[in-house]
Scaffold this motif. Structure first.
Motif, PDB file in Angstrom:
ATOM      1  N   LEU A  71      59.146  30.725  70.027  1.00  0.00           N
ATOM      2  CA  LEU A  71      60.044  29.624  70.378  1.00  0.00           C
ATOM      3  C   LEU A  71      59.336  28.585  71.245  1.00  0.00           C
ATOM      4  N   LEU A  72      58.404  29.037  72.062  1.00  0.00           N
ATOM      5  CA  LEU A  72      57.655  28.103  72.909  1.00  0.00           C
ATOM      6  C   LEU A  72      56.624  27.316  72.106  1.00  0.00           C
ATOM      7  N   GLN A  73      55.983  27.979  71.127  1.00  0.00           N
ATOM      8  CA  GLN A  73      54.831  27.375  70.469  1.00  0.00           C
ATOM      9  C   GLN A  73      55.187  26.571  69.224  1.00  0.00           C
ATOM     10  N   LEU A  74      56.172  27.019  68.436  1.00  0.00           N
ATOM     11  CA  LEU A  74      56.429  26.414  67.128  1.00  0.00           C
ATOM     12  C   LEU A  74      57.402  25.247  67.210  1.00  0.00           C
ATOM     13  N   SER A  75      57.194  24.309  66.328  1.00  0.00           N
ATOM     14  CA  SER A  75      58.129  23.189  66.202  1.00  0.00           C
ATOM     15  C   SER A  75      59.334  23.604  65.394  1.00  0.00           C
ATOM     16  N   ARG A  76      60.319  22.703  65.334  1.00  0.00           N
ATOM     17  CA  ARG A  76      61.526  22.990  64.541  1.00  0.00           C
ATOM     18  C   ARG A  76      61.143  23.266  63.091  1.00  0.00           C
ATOM     19  N   GLU A  77      60.287  22.389  62.511  1.00  0.00           N
ATOM     20  CA  GLU A  77      59.912  22.545  61.114  1.00  0.00           C
ATOM     21  C   GLU A  77      59.161  23.862  60.885  1.00  0.00           C
ATOM     22  N   GLU A  78      58.310  24.225  61.824  1.00  0.00           N
ATOM     23  CA  GLU A  78      57.556  25.473  61.685  1.00  0.00           C
ATOM     24  C   GLU A  78      58.474  26.696  61.785  1.00  0.00           C
ATOM     25  N   LEU A  79      59.437  26.657  62.676  1.00  0.00           N
ATOM     26  CA  LEU A  79      60.399  27.759  62.797  1.00  0.00           C
ATOM     27  C   LEU A  79      61.227  27.917  61.527  1.00  0.00           C
ATOM     28  N   LEU A  80      61.717  26.800  61.015  1.00  0.00           N
ATOM     29  CA  LEU A  80      62.522  26.851  59.798  1.00  0.00           C
ATOM     30  C   LEU A  80      61.706  27.329  58.601  1.00  0.00           C
ATOM     31  N   ALA A  81      60.456  26.873  58.520  1.00  0.00           N
ATOM     32  CA  ALA A  81      59.604  27.279  57.405  1.00  0.00           C
ATOM     33  C   ALA A  81      59.299  28.775  57.470  1.00  0.00           C
ATOM     34  N   ARG A  82      59.137  29.291  58.671  1.00  0.00           N
ATOM     35  CA  ARG A  82      58.761  30.701  58.842  1.00  0.00           C
ATOM     36  C   ARG A  82      59.940  31.661  58.689  1.00  0.00           C
ATOM     37  N   PHE A  83      61.129  31.253  59.134  1.00  0.00           N
ATOM     38  CA  PHE A  83      62.251  32.203  59.188  1.00  0.00           C
ATOM     39  C   PHE A  83      63.421  31.851  58.269  1.00  0.00           C
ATOM     40  N   SER A  84      63.317  30.830  57.473  1.00  0.00           N
ATOM     41  CA  SER A  84      64.429  30.470  56.587  1.00  0.00           C
ATOM     42  C   SER A  84      64.366  31.175  55.255  1.00  0.00           C
ATOM     43  N   GLY A  85      63.275  31.856  54.942  1.00  0.00           N
ATOM     44  CA  GLY A  85      63.111  32.481  53.641  1.00  0.00           C
ATOM     45  C   GLY A  85      63.988  33.706  53.456  1.00  0.00           C
TER      46      GLY A  85
END
Length: 312
Positions: A298-312
């Motif tokens: 949560l500290l390191q990733l951007s919104r887009e990176e979080l969504l890309a990683r955990f939306s699958g």
């Protein structure tokens, strides 16, 4: 007690006790005519056998192939002759089978007959030349001449010790009542207690459901009632304790999960200014991670990176 009710209980009871030690068959047909053996027992190899010592005297009987014939009332002359006749029919059949298969049958392969009787008259014992072996066996265990391979157990003569408990439960009158009381004093963790109580509960239910209950059956059902009531209360108490423990554990786990969810929600809200539908959908995936891991992400990733990683 009616013969059918007792016979079924005795067969189920012996089968349940002996199963850890070997293969058990009940109501096995005798070749040649319509006759049945109550309980046929074949011991497992030593490395597969359960603990025979817990059965005491019955466990000693179960060290060799055996036929068990339990009687509710005192065994009589013709009943003993009938049991021995069945034993010899079985011996003859095993010998014929071995000849067909070109195998050798040793004397130890031939089953032993154990006649279990609540009482036995002195006349019966004398007539069959049945004698005790006090150097090796407890009082109440009688042996016929060697090659008859038959023992008669006079249950009323067995000493009231833990070693004889599981046989005395097949006794009658005060002998059986005392054994029932002793079952109640066993530790709840005793390996045979629950099985014995379940079989006794089934026996009481069968008696109570019977159309024609005699005085002996009524007395036995009454004797069993306090013991089975105590067992039921123990089961309820154990269930409550287990339920409480499970509830506390589940409550603790739910509390931790709720706290972790609130932490993630607050972090997302603070970092991105809004907790919209897209971000809300990844919370369940983040909850699967250890707290130290999702905190770093949560500290390191951007919104887009979080969504890309955990939306699958």
């Amino acid at each position: 007690m009616t013969k059918f009710v007792y016979d079924q209980f005795a067969k189920d009871y012996l089968k349940e006790l002996l199963m850890p030690l070997g293969e058990v068959e009940t109501s096995r047909d005798v070749p040649g005519e319509v006759r049945e053996i109550d309980v046929w027992f074949t011991p497992y190899p030593a490395e597969q056998r359960g603990d025979a010592e817990v059965l005491g005297l019955l466990g000693r009987f179960a060290t060799t192939p055996s036929i068990f014939e339990p009687f509710r009332n005192a065994v009589n002359l013709n009943q003993i002759r009938g049991c021995i006749g069945k034993l010899f029919d079985i011996h003859a059949n095993l010998l014929r089978q071995s000849q067909r298969e070109n195998k050798r049958v040793h004397e130890t392969d031939l089953p032993w007959l154990w006649i279990l009787s609540p009482t036995v008259s002195r006349a019966i014992l004398n007539g069959f030349k049945a004698e005790t072996d006090e150097n090796n066996w407890l009082p109440g265990v009688y042996f016929l001449p060697e090659y008859l391979k038959t023992g008669i157990v006079a249950i009323h003569q067995l000493p009231p010790t833990p070693e004889t408990l599981w046989l005395r439960l097949l006794g009658k009158g005060n002998v059986q009542k005392q054994a029932i009381n002793e079952i109640g004093t066993l530790s709840p963790n005793h390996p045979l207690r629950s099985n014995a109580l379940l079989l006794l509960a089934n026996l009481r239910a069968t008696i109570q459901a019977s159309q024609n209950i005699d005085q002996e059956e009524q007395e036995l059902a009454m004797e069993l009632s306090p013991l089975l009531l105590k067992w039921e209360e123990e089961a309820i108490q154990r269930g409550l304790q287990q339920g409480l423990q499970q509830g506390l554990q589940q409550g603790l786990e739910q509390g931790v999960k709720t706290e972790r969810r609130a932490t993630i929600e607050n972090f997302l809200q603070a970092k991105f200014g809004v907790l919209d539908e897209e971000l809300s959908r990844i919370i369940e995936r983040l909850l699967e991670l250890p707290s130290e891991e999702f905190t770093v992400l949560l500290l390191q990733l951007s919104r887009e990176e979080l969504l890309a990683r955990f939306s699958g």
